[in-house]
Design a protein around this motif. Structure first.
Motif, PDB file in Angstrom:
ATOM      1  N   TRP A 260     -71.748 -36.994 -27.742  1.00  0.00           N
ATOM      2  CA  TRP A 260     -72.223 -36.651 -26.402  1.00  0.00           C
ATOM      3  C   TRP A 260     -71.956 -35.178 -26.064  1.00  0.00           C
ATOM      4  CZ3 TRP A 260     -69.230 -41.090 -23.527  1.00  0.00           C
ATOM      5  CH2 TRP A 260     -69.627 -42.328 -24.051  1.00  0.00           C
TER       6      TRP A 260
ATOM      7  N   SER B  94     -72.392 -33.832 -22.506  1.00  0.00           N
ATOM      8  CA  SER B  94     -71.539 -34.319 -21.413  1.00  0.00           C
ATOM      9  C   SER B  94     -70.789 -33.202 -20.716  1.00  0.00           C
ATOM     10  CB  SER B  94     -70.536 -35.342 -21.947  1.00  0.00           C
ATOM     11  OG  SER B  94     -69.593 -34.718 -22.809  1.00  0.00           O
TER      12      SER B  94
ATOM     13  N   ARG C 230     -66.303 -39.637 -21.776  1.00  0.00           N
ATOM     14  CA  ARG C 230     -66.142 -38.852 -23.015  1.00  0.00           C
ATOM     15  C   ARG C 230     -64.677 -38.472 -23.200  1.00  0.00           C
ATOM     16  NH1 ARG C 230     -64.841 -36.585 -26.727  1.00  0.00           N
ATOM     17  NH2 ARG C 230     -65.930 -35.112 -28.105  1.00  0.00           N
TER      18      ARG C 230
ATOM     19  N   GLU D  23     -71.518 -45.915 -22.996  1.00  0.00           N
ATOM     20  CA  GLU D  23     -72.735 -45.418 -22.354  1.00  0.00           C
ATOM     21  C   GLU D  23     -73.116 -46.253 -21.144  1.00  0.00           C
ATOM     22  OE1 GLU D  23     -76.023 -44.929 -25.059  1.00  0.00           O
ATOM     23  OE2 GLU D  23     -74.709 -44.372 -26.717  1.00  0.00           O
TER      24      GLU D  23
ATOM     25  N   GLU E  64     -76.579 -39.560 -28.949  1.00  0.00           N
ATOM     26  CA  GLU E  64     -77.009 -38.968 -27.678  1.00  0.00           C
ATOM     27  C   GLU E  64     -78.501 -39.155 -27.426  1.00  0.00           C
ATOM     28  OE1 GLU E  64     -74.962 -35.601 -25.177  1.00  0.00           O
ATOM     29  OE2 GLU E  64     -76.055 -34.764 -26.856  1.00  0.00           O
TER      30      GLU E  64
END
Length: 355
Positions: free
Chosen positions: A5, A8, A124, A140, A207
């Motif tokens: 990610w 993020s 994260r 997620e 992602e």
């Protein structure tokens, strides 16, 4: 461990001594690059000047005159939202502190998108040391809405935005959209169920949000002589989600809990419950109060969970030692939007614990 990610903003943040995330100029610059604030050919000179000044110094003060000089009303509104968000975040000092304050005061004055972006960075952070891609995919769900489908006895969660986009474009972008409108045949682009054989791909492709998470927790095998064997799946998506929620609670509240999926609530002394989404909250409230619940609503219940505090003394005295039941349900259109903040403001914490 590999990064995951990257959008993020975790890499642009820093941790304080508590492990919470401290906002930086680089993190704020990510918001200025988003479509809602990025410059477009139609941007006026005043907007270009303000944008450039904020990119150079994201925490600088912005006067009402600078905001009012923007020719486009939508641009003025977007900058006003961003500046209110920025100022409150910097005042709170950490992403976690600001996130908590939004829900503890009962008034969320920023767009849902900003709430989800905060949650993504925080999740994260929470999962930074995880090497389990099932936990990452389950994570997620705390900041991206899902669509639920049943295929071959499996309960599968797919990213809602990706599913909607693929249904419109077939995975071919704007060209695909045009072909869909023309009813032209297209190559179907399937989403893959996260499994052992493709799990390593998550580190590079996660992602893109194209992995389905299998939420089937138990498998029933019918044996001879009318016997049925029920086995818990080692790679249950619900089990992974439970572990993520345990980490989420420990990170914010500093309490250790154990969460496990449950098929039903058989507890005559049921005292406390928390819905993990709007639908589950309403459903559990009705069940707890003894109200009639239509069969269709009951069937939308994806799972129940049992939450136990490792130390009952950290609970409210009147419910100490008793389980907390959690629920996860779909909407009428099979959507799921988790509200992880519910676990932060609705658990029965004792007076000595963070409130």
């Amino acid at each position: 461990m590999q990064n995951f990610w990257p959008s993020s903003g975790f890499d642009q943040l820093r941790r304080n001594a508590r492990g919470w995330l401290v906002p930086t100029d680089d993190y704020l610059r990510l918001f200025l690059a988003r479509p809602e604030l990025a410059l477009v050919p139609e941007s006026c000179d005043a907007e270009r000047a303000l944008h450039a000044a904020l990119v150079l110094q994201p925490s600088r003060a912005v006067t009402p005159r600078e905001q009012g000089a923007l020719a486009d009303a939508d641009a003025r509104a977007n900058y006003a939202l961003f500046l209110r968000f920025r100022d409150a975040l910097l005042s709170a000092g950490t992403l976690e502190g600001y996130y908590l304050s939004l829900f503890r005061r009962g008034h969320v004055d920023i767009p849902p998108l900003f709430v989800d972006l905060l949650a993504q960075a925080i999740v994260r952070n929470v999962l930074d040391d995880s090497t389990d891609v099932y936990e990452l995919r389950a994570g997620e769900m705390l900041f991206r809405a899902q669509r639920i489908s049943t295929q071959g006895g499996q309960i599968l969660a797919a990213d809602r935005d990706v599913v909607d986009l693929l249904s419109e474009t077939g995975g071919l972008g704007e060209i695909g959209r045009l072909l869909t409108q023309a009813n032209a045949p297209m190559r179907a682009l399937e989403m893959a169920v996260l499994a052992e054989h493709n799990a390593p791909r998550y580190w590079q492709d996660g992602e893109r949000h194209r992995f389905l998470l299998d939420l089937t927790h138990e498998v029933r095998n019918d044996l001879s002589h009318g016997l049925t064997l029920t086995m818990t799946r080692a790679r249950s998506g619900l089990g992974a989600l439970a572990r993520v929620l345990e980490r989420w609670i420990a990170h914010f509240l500093g309490v250790a809990v154990h969460i496990r999926p449950e098929p039903r609530i058989d507890d005559p002394a049921w005292r406390w419950h928390v819905g993990l989404d709007t639908e589950a909250t309403a459903l559990l409230n009705d069940l707890y109060e003894g109200n009639a619940v239509e069969a269709e609503r009951q069937q939308r219940l994806l799972s129940l969970f049992r939450l136990d505090f490792a130390d009952p003394q950290e609970m409210r005295a009147d419910v100490a030692g008793k389980p907390v039941y959690l629920g996860l349900a779909t909407s009428a259109d099979q959507g799921v939007k988790l509200k992880p903040q519910n676990l932060l403001v609705n658990l029965p914490l004792g007076a000595a614990r963070p409130q």
